[in-house]
Scaffold this active site. Structure first.
Site, short mmCIF file in Angstrom:
data_model
loop_
_atom_site.label_atom_id
_atom_site.label_comp_id
_atom_site.label_asym_id
_atom_site.label_seq_id
_atom_site.Cartn_x
_atom_site.Cartn_y
_atom_site.Cartn_z
N GLN A 81 0.81 -1.21 0.00
CA GLN A 81 0.00 0.00 0.00
C GLN A 81 0.85 1.27 0.00
OE1 GLN A 81 -2.54 -0.41 3.43
NE2 GLN A 81 -3.52 -2.27 2.65
N HIS A 145 -1.09 0.02 5.71
CA HIS A 145 -1.71 0.98 6.62
C HIS A 145 -0.85 2.23 6.85
CE1 HIS A 145 -4.67 -2.15 8.50
NE2 HIS A 145 -4.58 -2.25 7.17
N GLU A 238 -15.49 3.16 8.95
CA GLU A 238 -16.13 4.21 9.74
C GLU A 238 -16.04 5.58 9.09
OE1 GLU A 238 -15.08 2.27 14.16
OE2 GLU A 238 -14.28 4.24 13.59
N TYR A 248 -10.83 7.09 19.43
CA TYR A 248 -11.82 6.53 18.51
C TYR A 248 -11.85 5.01 18.47
CZ TYR A 248 -13.07 11.20 17.56
OH TYR A 248 -13.54 12.47 17.75
N TYR A 259 -9.97 -10.93 9.89
CA TYR A 259 -10.05 -11.52 8.56
C TYR A 259 -10.21 -13.03 8.69
CZ TYR A 259 -8.44 -6.97 7.00
OH TYR A 259 -8.33 -5.63 6.77
#
Length: 368
Positions: A81, A145, A238, A248, A259
């Protein structure tokens, strides 16, 4: 008024009613052949600046011509990513030609998310005076991430979303690191004095909020308040409105699961002292890119709507809000199923989308 004039007037009324009722816009491909584009920002004279995840920055002309790679881009960790990710033009770009870029930064013991500023040369061929304003700490060995959305607030500070790097999810609950955090800094890399953890022992002062997983969408609402999306695991994506100093929840409280199934931690969705999301998706849509529409270009029913890209299902989500709550969702751009990586409102009031593909596109949505 004669019969022909009545027909013309009726046609305009029907068209206006169709937009007010939420008729789908017509996609127009502005540019193609982009290699996994991640973000778009707007330049004067109808031009665009687009990042490509492998580490290239491109100027796209108003005609749709894609220019050569812009020189001076920092070295990135291009894999998984990671790579060259977000780009935002400074609010004073017409005067200072400053842009902000977010990327996966290599280091001796791994990699992390970093934010840099630079000036785009007059001809748009290179970045000059590159300065790294922020580097996420600590660096870790991970390809996942990174977060990496940049938002300039109305007070001139910069918000940057930071993922928890997947393997370090528990770090999101502690304040001695930048994993799973939203940070706020000045345009020179300084820490604003009113950040919530300034002066708190054991806390990094850049942190604005924490307990986040991996946010790839962030934008200012019409009232100037920051909104963000974040990826859940298997379910539990979210929408949040991150407030200073708040927690949060990730990975303690989540609407997702591991997963392959199975609860995360205690398997709870709420805990005292942790904020609930404004909205969540089960199953996950993999949200990326986020924009409010403030223009009238698509009719009254669309003005004030929130738009979020779906990577997993390949559509643009038009979200209706009422009293700060999600009341309806509408799927757009579903025909091709392309991964929607970014969405922004342009200076012309139209929505622009980039698709995350090896032959990625920059798409303009035209009122039908």
């Amino acid at each position: 008024m004669n019969r022909r004039h009545w027909r013309v007037a009726a046609g305009w009324l029907l068209a206006a009613h169709g937009l007010a009722a939420g008729a789908a816009p017509r996609p127009e491909v502005v540019a193609s052949g982009l290699d996994h584009p991640w973000a778009v920002t707007f330049l004067p004279e109808g031009r665009f600046l687009v990042t490509e995840r492998p580490g290239r920055l491109r100027v796209v002309e108003a005609s749709g011509k894609v220019g050569p790679s812009v020189a001076g881009v920092p070295m990135v960790v291009a894999g998984g990513q990671g790579g060259l990710l977000d780009v935002v033009a400074d609010s004073g770009f017409a005067r200072n030609r400053v842009v902000y870029i977010c990327f996966s930064e290599p280091g001796g013991v791994g990699n992390s998310t970093a934010l840099a500023s630079a000036r785009l040369s007059e001809e748009g061929s290179r970045l000059e005076d590159l300065k790294v304003l922020f580097s996420q700490k600590p660096k870790v060995v991970s390809r996942s991430h990174f977060g990496c959305r940049i938002v300039e607030a109305r007070d001139g500070t910069l918000f940057l979303t930071l993922g928890e790097r997947f393997s370090r999810k528990d770090d999101a609950q502690t304040l001695d690191n930048h994993h799973g955090k939203l940070v706020r800094i000045g345009k020179d890399g300084s820490v604003p004095k009113d950040n919530p953890f300034v002066g708190k022992p054991g806390a990094l002062p850049e942190i604005w909020s924490y307990g986040h997983r991996n946010s790839q969408g962030a934008t200012l609402a019409p009232d100037g308040v920051l909104w963000m999306t974040e990826h859940g695991p298997q379910g539990g994506d979210e929408i949040n409105i991150p407030q200073a100093g708040r927690n949060y929840g990730w990975p303690v409280a989540t609407y997702g699961e591991n997963y392959g199934g199975g609860k995360i931690g205690d398997g709870i969705t709420a805990k005292e002292g942790m904020e609930q999301p404004l909205h969540y998706w089960v199953p996950s849509i993999a949200p990326s890119g986020m924009a409010f529409l403030t223009s009238d270009r698509y009719g009254s029913a669309w003005k004030g709507n929130l738009f979020v890209g779906s990577l997993k299902f390949g559509y643009l989500d038009r979200i209706e809000l009422k009293d700060g709550k999600v009341v309806a969702e509408h799927k757009l751009l579903t025909d091709d199923g392309k991964r929607v990586r970014d969405v922004r409102q342009g200076p012309d009031g139209l929505l622009y989308v980039v698709t995350d593909e090896s032959n990625g596109q920059l798409i303009r949505l035209l009122p039908d």
